[in-house]
Motif scaffolding. Sequence first.
Motif: not given
Length: 845
Positions: A426-431, A514-521, A790-802
């Motif tokens: 998720p750090l390299f693929a925000r998909t 992912v839903l939170a990141a999409a909603t924020d976008d 995994p969750l820390a990397f997910l949050g960092q990649g999608f929301l900019g926080r760990p």
Amino acid sequence: MLHLALRMTAHRITALLAVACAVLGGAVLITATGVLAETGLRSHLPPGRLAGADVVVTADQRYRPDADLPVALPERATVPARLVGELGELPGVTAAVGDIGFPAALLRSGRTLPAGEDAGTAGHGWSSTRLLADPRIEGRAPADAHEIAVPAAAGLDVGTRVPAVVAGRPAAPYRVTAVVDAPEAGVYFADRTALRLAGRAAGAPGPRAGTVDLIGLRAAPGAGEDLAAVVRDQVAGTGLQVRTGGERGEAVAPGDGAARSLLVLLAGSLAGIVLLITGFVTAGALGVAVAGQRRDLALMRAVGATPRQIRRLAAAQSTVVAAVAVAPGLALGYLLADTFREALVDRGVLPAGLPLVLGPLPALATVLLTAAAVRLSAHCAAWRTSRMPATEAVAESRSEPRAPSPGRTTAGALLIVAASGLSAVPLFARTALGAAATSLAGIIAAIGLALAGPALVKAAGTAAVRRLRPGAPAPTWLALSNVRAYAQRLSGVVSPLAMAVVFVLTYTFAQTTVLAAATDDTRSGTLAQHRLTAPALGGLPAGTRSAVLGLPGVRAAEPVATTTVVWPYRQFGETESEAATASVLTPGAAAVLDLGVREGRLDRLTGNTVAVSSEVAGPRDAGPGREVRLVLGDGARVTARVVAVYSRGLGFGPVVLSRDLAAGHTTADPAAQSLLVRTDGSAAAGRALAAYAAAHPGLALTGTGSGATAGRDTPPEVWINLALVVVLIGYLLLSVANRIVAATAQRRTEIAALRLAGTTPRQILAMTRRESAVTTAAALAAGLALSALPLAFLGQGFLGRPWPAGPVWLLPLTAVTVAVTSFLTVELPTRRALRAAPAEVVRAA
């Protein structure tokens, strides 16, 4: 061998019950997944308004990439109108009709009247009534531009004058000349009028001039099959499809037919995780069952049984249990599939008319997969005992190996390391694919824990015993000694509980993040406060934008639509294809949307141009000025120039099309789907918009603050995946509970020996409760540890926080569930074991 297996099964009911539950749950999940896959491949929608046609000719509504599954295209592709006359001259044809559909809605007393299944395609030419099955028609055919035939469901009489909104034109009065009573009947116009309204007349402007949506043929009695064969020969090499029988339903609405492909993709994504967890749970349950029979198997080795016979015996016994459990599992699987289909229909993912295909193939596949998994797991569980010398096997039948297998420990450690590397995706693929790596990394790490667990538990137990104070209570000393001496047994309980924790946290938080990141976008990128649509009219009438711009307080109003595109691209030397939802914008879209443009400008979205998300621009070499090849929603292949790169791809999709590029390639007019309106924020502007919508029947005004902006609602995959979490967690917990019960029941001899040595029942209960506390703490600690990275990397990649986004209450709920499961499944079997006389238990052993 089978007779002996049956006799041994009768004496090990408790242990084998865990195997039966694992097989039962696995059979339910695998069967349900198979039914969904078969439905996606073989089910057909009802023919509806095409039921009177024997043969239907349509364009191919699928994109067929090399070495991959076809992709369904939801936008209507057209057929040359000249073919209507050519096919009508074939022998056996009694009627050839070129059918077209366009928006049409009937109005009365400030409301819309029923007129077809979809207002966007409810309008047809009069000749299309010949494709209906036995219609009852009262009146005559429309003759001029202001006459129509209406469906009986509208409740109108012949001769009535009724306002209608047709093909985006303002409401105008029409006289009813006929009432058509037939399933899915629409609004019918004179054929020439219909061609003009739909922009299909020869010489009309636009790419759809001189085309029809489909061609319906009626055949002479008994000539349907022969006619279909002749038509196939006639259109061979043109890319057109000939449909008969149940296939005709796919031609009614391509968007509905495309939903079948979603079922195939859904079943494919479910199959991997379902098979992985089912295999894990089944192998664990068989491990417990075979471990309880080690003494019996060792004695058989001592009296001359060969290693192969021991493994065959274990496999035969497990197969007998699986055969008993798989039958009800198959039946429940079909019921679960039907429940799941209803849920998908409720969420608008599937059309209500798409039936399940209840064939035997899912059941057959389930039986084969279950039998293979059970026999392989039984062979693996009995491998060590069958290979040991007879005397050593007997000696070890009452204890565990002194040292865990080094190979097993190494393999587990390698899996955990591999999962840690995978979790960085998720750090390299925000998909969505990057988010899926989070869940997969958690499951792989949990499997690694199951392999390395005995060594870790033994090391932890040894360290705990060494640090134990001399005055520690006897139950505590016994509990920790059991942890050290029976590390494999405890690991067999901790690992599935930890997997449940990992699965709940990674799978749920991956979806919510992912839903939170999409909603924020979408929230951050939507400058407009209001959205105006007209689904009941089939689209916004022409002039709506100009009228809205004239309202007080309105600063900007721009049409926004969505469609589907397929993007073929090169990756690792191979061509991949991604189907995605794409927004359709005008050059003025920047007044109502902020996509986070990093390079280029949105006001250049004219002609054959696109804007792309930064998540895909780099990997696909699609920077500004580059050209990309796309397949539009109707199958048209286009080359477009990239004019902008934006950052809010989760909210607005990987690609944005110019309205010029999408024109003529969508079923609905992109300019009529929705209108985003930005005001000065005053209450007066909001009231003016509301008054305008109320004064025009069929218009719907909504706010954009809910996150459903730009036509992008919560993806159905989110709800599907969350439902999957609930089902799989229920299966995991049930299987784990049965496994713990079986493991505890096998300790009856151990408990009886402790009682004969002077240990009181109260001390034994205290000991098992402390063991449960250790199990709970170890499972929660391991699960949280494996989920953290995994969750820390997910949050960092999608929301900019760990850390991820999601419900905080999920953590304590998970902890309570694990604790209750651990304590109850140990407490109840222990109390039952304490009721038996210890001397009789030892003698029976």
